[in-house]
Write a protein that holds these residues in place. Sequence first.
Motif, PDB file in Angstrom:
ATOM      1  N   ARG A 171      27.265 -31.461   0.738  1.00  0.00           N
ATOM      2  CA  ARG A 171      26.425 -32.658   0.794  1.00  0.00           C
ATOM      3  C   ARG A 171      26.816 -33.545   1.977  1.00  0.00           C
ATOM      4  O   ARG A 171      25.957 -34.127   2.642  1.00  0.00           O
ATOM      5  CB  ARG A 171      26.562 -33.442  -0.514  1.00  0.00           C
ATOM      6  CG  ARG A 171      25.710 -34.691  -0.575  1.00  0.00           C
ATOM      7  CD  ARG A 171      25.790 -35.385  -1.921  1.00  0.00           C
ATOM      8  NE  ARG A 171      27.144 -35.830  -2.241  1.00  0.00           N
ATOM      9  CZ  ARG A 171      27.470 -36.487  -3.363  1.00  0.00           C
ATOM     10  NH1 ARG A 171      26.533 -36.744  -4.263  1.00  0.00           N
ATOM     11  NH2 ARG A 171      28.711 -36.857  -3.582  1.00  0.00           N
ATOM     12  N   GLY A 200      29.552 -38.697   7.110  1.00  0.00           N
ATOM     13  CA  GLY A 200      29.772 -37.906   5.912  1.00  0.00           C
ATOM     14  C   GLY A 200      31.070 -38.333   5.268  1.00  0.00           C
ATOM     15  O   GLY A 200      32.030 -38.667   5.967  1.00  0.00           O
ATOM     16  N   SER A 260      17.118 -38.866   1.756  1.00  0.00           N
ATOM     17  CA  SER A 260      17.215 -40.314   1.959  1.00  0.00           C
ATOM     18  C   SER A 260      16.963 -40.706   3.403  1.00  0.00           C
ATOM     19  O   SER A 260      16.742 -41.882   3.702  1.00  0.00           O
ATOM     20  CB  SER A 260      18.600 -40.809   1.522  1.00  0.00           C
ATOM     21  OG  SER A 260      19.616 -40.312   2.375  1.00  0.00           O
ATOM     22  N   ARG A 261      16.987 -39.736   4.294  1.00  0.00           N
ATOM     23  CA  ARG A 261      16.710 -39.994   5.702  1.00  0.00           C
ATOM     24  C   ARG A 261      15.305 -39.546   6.093  1.00  0.00           C
ATOM     25  O   ARG A 261      15.004 -39.393   7.274  1.00  0.00           O
ATOM     26  CB  ARG A 261      17.773 -39.317   6.573  1.00  0.00           C
ATOM     27  CG  ARG A 261      19.117 -40.040   6.523  1.00  0.00           C
ATOM     28  CD  ARG A 261      20.257 -39.178   7.035  1.00  0.00           C
ATOM     29  NE  ARG A 261      21.485 -39.948   7.116  1.00  0.00           N
ATOM     30  CZ  ARG A 261      22.260 -40.226   6.064  1.00  0.00           C
ATOM     31  NH1 ARG A 261      21.930 -39.786   4.864  1.00  0.00           N
ATOM     32  NH2 ARG A 261      23.372 -40.927   6.213  1.00  0.00           N
ATOM     33  N   GLY A 278      21.230 -36.436   1.063  1.00  0.00           N
ATOM     34  CA  GLY A 278      21.372 -37.138   2.337  1.00  0.00           C
ATOM     35  C   GLY A 278      20.174 -36.940   3.240  1.00  0.00           C
ATOM     36  O   GLY A 278      19.716 -37.872   3.921  1.00  0.00           O
ATOM     37  N   SER A 322      25.634 -42.631  10.438  1.00  0.00           N
ATOM     38  CA  SER A 322      25.696 -41.172  10.377  1.00  0.00           C
ATOM     39  C   SER A 322      27.115 -40.724  10.046  1.00  0.00           C
ATOM     40  O   SER A 322      27.845 -40.193  10.890  1.00  0.00           O
ATOM     41  CB  SER A 322      25.234 -40.575  11.707  1.00  0.00           C
ATOM     42  OG  SER A 322      25.219 -39.171  11.633  1.00  0.00           O
ATOM     43  N   SER A 328      24.262 -46.999   4.610  1.00  0.00           N
ATOM     44  CA  SER A 328      23.267 -45.951   4.366  1.00  0.00           C
ATOM     45  C   SER A 328      22.588 -45.475   5.640  1.00  0.00           C
ATOM     46  O   SER A 328      21.973 -44.405   5.652  1.00  0.00           O
ATOM     47  CB  SER A 328      22.214 -46.454   3.376  1.00  0.00           C
ATOM     48  OG  SER A 328      21.555 -47.607   3.891  1.00  0.00           O
TER      49      SER A 328
END
Length: 302
Positions: A91, A23, A47-48, A44, A21, A18
């Motif tokens: 996403r 995708g 969540s960051r 995403g 970095s 998680s």
Amino acid sequence: VKIGDATVADAGVFVPASRRSIGYLEQRALLFPHLSVLDNVAYGLRSRGRSRAEARLRAAAELQAVGLDGFGPRKPRSLSGGQAQRAALARALAFDPDLVLLDEPFAALDATTTPDLRRLLRHRLEGIATVLVTHDPLDVLVLADRVVAVESGRVVADGRVEDVFTKPPTSFLADFVGLNVLRGPLASGTTIRLGDGAVVSGVSDAPLPPGAARAVFPPSAVSIFARSPHGSPRNELPAVVAGVEDRGLVQRVSLLVAGQRIHADVTSGAVSDLAFTEGDAVVAVIKATAVSLHPAPGDASA
């Protein structure tokens, strides 16, 4: 394991997935069913630690970039397979990953959807380090700069796409890219010995070193005869029919030449005229000018 200069896993370091970095896009879109399309793409970023407004603004821009402008309020169940995959791509890219992993991203899509998404991926992934896993040579040709071919758990080729595809080192890889390959020791500057007294001649860009070599040619360059036509300059190779596959416009005939398998693409009429069946002895004829010769690393008998 490093991503750029950042170590994410070694004997003393482990960065949770998680926090990496990366995708990720696979053959299933895997959108969260309870979230809107917009909030899926914003996930995403949220969540960051990005704010809801900032994340949604970027998500809307990403949806527009993949051709889904106006789809943000919808739920994933209302999307087609191709639309869902576009949303999943948005996403994967919305948080500016350092690396993108693509695992058979077109496997679940129909043939009419795949070309558009393939073109979109090439445009959207420009300048982003990407690893693509695929069984489709067209994906490699359209999307990749470098190809690594893996067979039976080991790397058999690693290089520029055009180099690997025009000079496949193994029969499996040759078949993957739609070519034939025959291997054997170099008998002369332009001739390879195949065994059982058979030889194949061709052309090369540069003089070949002594040792193992391979002959590469397309199935369309192979003609099949019941007996030798004695033409020149042509390769006439004794062969055994190993199978016939109907491919619509052509028939793909599998042949065994000195124990090595090659393919010939011939018309249905030619198959009917020859009336051969599996196990029949025939002559495979290949123009020498259609055969490209290359060095073959390793044992020629492998």
